[in-house]
Design a protein around this motif. Structure first.
Motif, PDB file in Angstrom:
ATOM      1  N   PRO B  42       0.819  -1.136  -0.091  1.00  0.00           N
ATOM      2  CA  PRO B  42      -0.105   0.006  -0.024  1.00  0.00           C
ATOM      3  C   PRO B  42       0.686   1.392  -0.074  1.00  0.00           C
ATOM      4  O   PRO B  42       1.886   1.109   0.438  1.00  0.00           O
ATOM      5  N   ASN B  66      -9.726   3.171  -0.465  1.00  0.00           N
ATOM      6  CA  ASN B  66      -9.454   1.858  -0.415  1.00  0.00           C
ATOM      7  C   ASN B  66     -10.737   0.939  -0.655  1.00  0.00           C
ATOM      8  O   ASN B  66     -10.272  -0.035  -1.491  1.00  0.00           O
ATOM      9  N   GLU B  72      -3.987   0.556  -2.868  1.00  0.00           N
ATOM     10  CA  GLU B  72      -4.425   0.772  -1.628  1.00  0.00           C
ATOM     11  C   GLU B  72      -3.497   1.674  -0.858  1.00  0.00           C
ATOM     12  O   GLU B  72      -2.407   1.841  -1.244  1.00  0.00           O
TER      13      GLU B  72
END
Lengths: 298, 430
Positions: B42, B66, B72
Motif C-alpha cells: 500500500p 481503499n 491501496e
C-alpha cells in the motif's frame, strides 16, 4: 588428572570463544550504536548542514561563531547557573531530607515515599502539571490572590525575569527525592559504633555530623555529584516542555539551544558543535572530580 | 548531550531497521499481488493532522479510497512537532513514506530544489485537477524546475474572530478601517474587557506572526512582504520599523496574558468573553464547542493604507510525494483521488467544516461564516500563505523570539530588529 590440569592451564591462558563473544558482540553493538554516531557528531560539528544536502566542511567555523553568539553566551551562563543552583540545592535538600528521615519511626515510610514520588513521574508529565500551576489563572496565582498577595501575581513562565527560576523548581522537586534515597543508603552504611563513641566523648550533634557523617558519606558524594552534573547538563525535557528556552532565550540552556538550532532552525552543523561543547563540559567536570577523588582514595 | 544525539540517531537507525524489515516483509507478502499489477504494497500516507476531528476525517478518507479498488493506501498519523522535525529525514531516507500532508509555496520549493519531490505534472493535466484556479497552479509549481510538485486540497482564512452575542452585549460593531478598529478597542477596554486576545504562549508562539504578516501586507504590501521573507530586504529596514510603529498603536489593547497562554486557551478566553476578538485562522474552531460555532463571526483585518492593494492570508494545505517513492503509480492514483470534489467534500463533512475545498466544484460547509470567508479570499487582490510558509520553517523561530520579545519590551524594538536580522541571515546563508 593430567588432562584436567592441561585444560585448566589453557583456560587460564587462552580466552574461550564464548567469553570473547560476550565481550566483542556488545562492544560491536556499542561501537555501532554509540561510538560511531558520537564520532559522526564530532564530524558534523565541523560542517554546515541543513539536513537535506551534503554537509559542507567549514573547519572550526561553528566554534568561532559561538564566540560572538549572544544566545550561546546566555545559554552557557544559564547552564552553569543551573548546575550550581539545581545541583547545590538538590544535594543540600536531599541530604537534609535524608538526615530528617533516617531514623526508623512510625509512619516515616510515608514521608519517604511522598518525597520520592515525584521521581516516578516522567519529567514531561511533571512539566505539564507545573505548567498548569504557573498559568496566569493557575493554582499559584490563585493562592497568592487568596492570601492577599495579589500584587505578586505573575505570568511566571512568560516573564524573562522569572522563567528560569520557575523552571528550576519542578526539576528540583523531582531531583530531591532521588538524591535523598542515595543519601539514605549512605547513612545506613555508617557504623553506629562511631556515633556511640562520639557520644561517650561528649560530641554535640553538630560535631557528630561534621566529623562522622560527612567524612563517611564521601563515597556517596562522588555518586551524587556525578548524577547531579550529568542530570543538570542533560536537563532538557522540563525546560523544553515548559518554556522551550524562552521567552526570548531567558531560560535557554545549552541543551535546549542545541535542540532548537539543530531541529527547528535546521542548522545541524552548529547544533552538533553545541553538542560537542556540552560533551566536553560534562566530561571535564566529571573526569576532573573523579581524578581528584581517586587520588584522595589512594 | 551526545547521549541525546546518539539516542536520536539510535532511534532513527532502529526505525530505519524496522522500516527496512517492514519493506522486506512487504516484498515477501506482496510479491503475488505485485505480479497482479501492484508494486510493493500500500501507498503510505504520512499525516500530521493529529487533532481528533482531523484524524478521524483522514481515516475515513483513506477507507473510502481503499473501498474503490485499485491501489491501496495506509494512513500513518504523526504528532505535528515530530512530523516537522523529521520531515527532512523522511525525505532523504532510502525508503521514505510515499505521500505527506504539508504546505505548497516556498516550503515545498525548498525540497523541490533538492530533487526530493515527485514530479506531478501528469496528474495536473487530468480532469481532477485541470479545473483548479491559476493561482493554485502557480502556487504548486516549483520555481526551479517549472514542474508541479504539490496537490492542494483545502485552504482556510485568517480574520479577526469574535462572538456575535458578545459584540451585541457590548453594543459594538465591526470596524471598517484602522481608526475605527482602535476606537472599538478603546470602547472594549472601557468595559473591562481585554480587547485583543493573542495566544502566543506555550507551544504556539507562531500565532504572533499573524500580526506581523497582516500589518506588513497592510502597510508595505504583499510583494514587499514576500521579498522580505525571501531575504531580499532586511528586518532592520525602515519599512519593517513602520510595521512596529503601527503595531504600537494597537499594543496597549492586547490581553496581558497573550504571551503566556497557547492559542487553545486564548480561544477559551475569547469564547468566555474575557477577550473581545482575536486574529486567528479558522482552525481554532476545532477547539470550540459545537454550540458556540454558530455564534462566531469575523471581520477582515482593518485596512490601514487604502493605497496598498488588499491582500489576505489564506494558507493552503495539501500533499506532496517523495521522489524516491517506489510506488509512483499508486501515489498518483491516491493524489488524484484526494484532488476530487468528492474526496474534499468527504473530508470537510467529517472535520470541523471551516476549511474551504480547492476543487472548484466541491461544496463547502455552506454556513454563513464559510460563505463570508470564501468571499473575503476571492475578492482579495493577492493571497499570502503564512510566515513560515512564505519563508521557511527554519526562519519561524527567529520571528517567534523577536515578536514575543517586542510584545514584552516594545521599547527595545531597535535592538530586537537588529538581532532578528542577524539570526535570519544565518538561516538564509545556509
Amino acid at each position: 588428572m593430567a588432562l584436567i590440569g592441561s585444560t585448566r592451564r589453557s583456560r587460564a591462558t587462552r580466552v574461550p570463544p564464548v567469553v570473547l563473544a560476550f565481550v566483542l558482540i556488545p562492544l560491536l553493538a556499542e561501537a555501532f550504536w554509540v561510538f560511531w554516531p558520537a564520532l559522526q557528531g564530532f564530524y558534523l560539528s565541523l560542517t554546515s548542514w541543513d539536513g537535506l544536502g551534503a554537509p559542507k566542511f567549514v573547519g572550526l567555523g561553528n566554534f568561532s561563531e559561538m564566540l560572538h553568539d549572544e544566545v550561546f553566551r546566555t545559554a552557557a551562563i544559564n547552564t552553569v547557573l543551573w548546575l550550581l543552583l539545581f545541583g547545590g540545592l538538590s544535594a543540600g535538600l536531599g541530604l537534609g531530607a535524608a538526615l530528617l528521615l533516617q531514623q526508623e519511626r512510625r509512619g516515616i515510610g510515608f514521608y519517604r515515599a511522598a518525597l520520592f514520588l515525584p521521581v516516578v513521574f516522567s519529567l514531561v508529565a511533571t512539566a505539564l502539571v507545573w505548567q498548569a500551576m504557573y498559568q496566569p489563572d493557575g493554582l499559584i496565582n490563585n493562592v497568592l490572590e487568596a492570601v492577599g498577595l495579589g500584587s505578586w501575581k505573575h505570568a511566571w513562565l512568560a516573564d524573562q525575569d522569572t522563567a528560569f527560576y520557575a523552571v528550576i523548581v519542578p526539576a528540583l522537586w523531582r531531583q530531591v527525592g532521588y538524591v535523598m534515597v542515595l543519601y539514605l543508603a549512605g547513612l545506613k552504611g555508617i557504623d553506629p559504633a562511631l556515633y556511640e563513641a562520639a557520644k561517650v566523648d561528649g560530641a554535640t550533634p553538630l560535631q557528630q555530623f561534621r566529623h562522622i557523617t560527612l567524612p563517611q558519606l564521601r563515597s556517596v558524594n562522588a555518586v551524587v555529584l556525578s548524577v547531579i552534573v550529568i542530570d543538570s547538563l542533560r536537563s532538557f525535557d522540563v525546560v523544553w516542555a515548559l518554556t522551550r528556552g524562552g521567552p526570548y532565550h531567558s531560560s535557554e540552556l545549552l541543551s535546549t539551544y542545541m535542540y532548537s538550532t539543530a531541529f527547528q532552525s535546521l542548522r545541524l552543523g552548529y547544533g552538533s558543535a553545541l553538542a560537542v561543547v556540552i560533551f566536553v563540559l560534562a566530561f571535564g567536570v566529571i573526569a576532573s572530580y573523579l581524578v581528584r577523588a581517586f587520588r584522595e582514595a589512594d | 548531550m551526545t547521549a541525546f544525539n546518539a539516542s536520536r540517531r539510535r532511534f532513527l537507525a532502529v526505525s530505519g531497521a524496522v522500516g527496512a524489515g517492514a519493506l522486506l516483509s512487504s516484498c515477501v507478502t506482496q510479491s503475488p499481488s505485485a505480479s497482479g499489477g501492484k508494486s510493493g504494497g500500500p501507498v503510505t500516507l504520512q499525516s500530521n493532522l493529529s487533532s481528533p476531528q482531523a484524524k478521524t476525517s483522514m481515516q475515513q478518507l483513506v477507507a473510502a479510497f481503499n473501498k474503490r479498488g485499485g491501489a491501496e493506501a495506509e494512513l500513518n498519523t504523526v504528532a505535528s512537532e515530530t512530523f516537522r522535525t523529521q520531515l527532512p529525514t523522511y525525505l532523504t531516507s532510502a525508503t521514505p513514506p510515499d505521500i505527506y500532508t504539508w504546505y505548497p509555496g516556498s516550503v515545498a520549493e525548498s525540497y523541490a530544489k533538492k530533487d526530493l519531490l515527485l514530479d506531478l505534472d501528469d496528474i495536473w493535466g487530468k480532469p481532477e485537477l485541470s479545473g483548479y484556479t491559476d493561482a493554485l497552479k502557480k502556487l504548486c509549481t516549483s520555481a526551479s524546475s517549472g514542474k508541479k510538485v504539490f496537490v492542494p486540497t483545502s485552504y482556510y482564512w485568517w480574520g479577526m474572530f469574535y462572538r456575535k452575542s458578545n459584540f451585541a452585549k457590548w453594543g459594538v460593531q465591526e470596524p471598517k478601517n484602522w481608526d475605527e478598529f482602535l476606537d472599538l478597542c478603546d470602547k472594549l477596554k472601557s468595559k473591562g474587557v481585554a480587547p485583543i486576545g493573542l495566544g502566543a504562549g506555550g507551544d504556539t508562539p507562531w500565532v504572533a506572526s499573524a500580526w506581523f504578516d497582516y500589518l506588513n501586507i497592510r502597510v508595505n504590501g504583499a510583494t514587499y512582504h514576500r521579498e522580505l521573507l525571501a531575504g531580499q530586504h532586511r528586518f532592520d529596514d525602515p519599512e519593517v520599523r513602520k510595521v512596529f510603529d503601527t503595531w504600537d498603536q494597537a499594543r496597549p489593547f492586547f490581553d496581558p496574558n497573550g504571551t503566556a497562554i497557547p492559542f487553545q486557551d486564548a480561544t477559551t478566553a475569547l469564547l468566555q468573553g474575557r477577550t473581545g476578538m482575536m486574529l486567528i485562522g479558522t482552525f481554532f474552531a476545532d477547539a470550540a464547542p459545537k454550540d458556540a460555532l454558530g455564534d462566531i463571526d469575523f471581520f477582515q483585518f482593518p485596512i490601514i493604507d487604502p493605497k496598498v492593494p488588499v491582500a489576505e492570508e489564506a494558507p493552503t494545505d495539501g500533499y506532496f510525494a517523495s521522489a524516491r517513492s517506489k510506488r509512483a503509480d499508486g501515489v498518483k492514483e491516491l493524489l488524484s483521488y484526494l484532488a476530487t470534489a468528492e474526496a474534499q467534500e468527504l473530508y470537510l463533512k467529517n472535520s470541523s467544516g471551516t476549511a474551504l475545498p480547492t476543487h472548484p466544484d466541491a461544496k463547502d460547509a455552506g454556513t454563513p461564516l464559510v460563505v463570508k470567508g470564501r468571499k473575503l479570499i476571492e475578492s482579495a487582490a493577492d493571497v499570502t500563505q503564512f510566515f513560515n510558509r512564505d519563508s521557511s520553517d527554519a526562519l519561524q523561530p527567529t520571528a517567534d523570539t523577536a515578536l514575543v520579545h517586542y510584545l514584552a519590551k516594545p521599547k527595545e524594538i531597535g535592538s530586537i530588529l537588529t538581532t532578528w536580522q542577524r539570526s535570519a541571515q544565518k538561516i538564509w546563508s545556509q
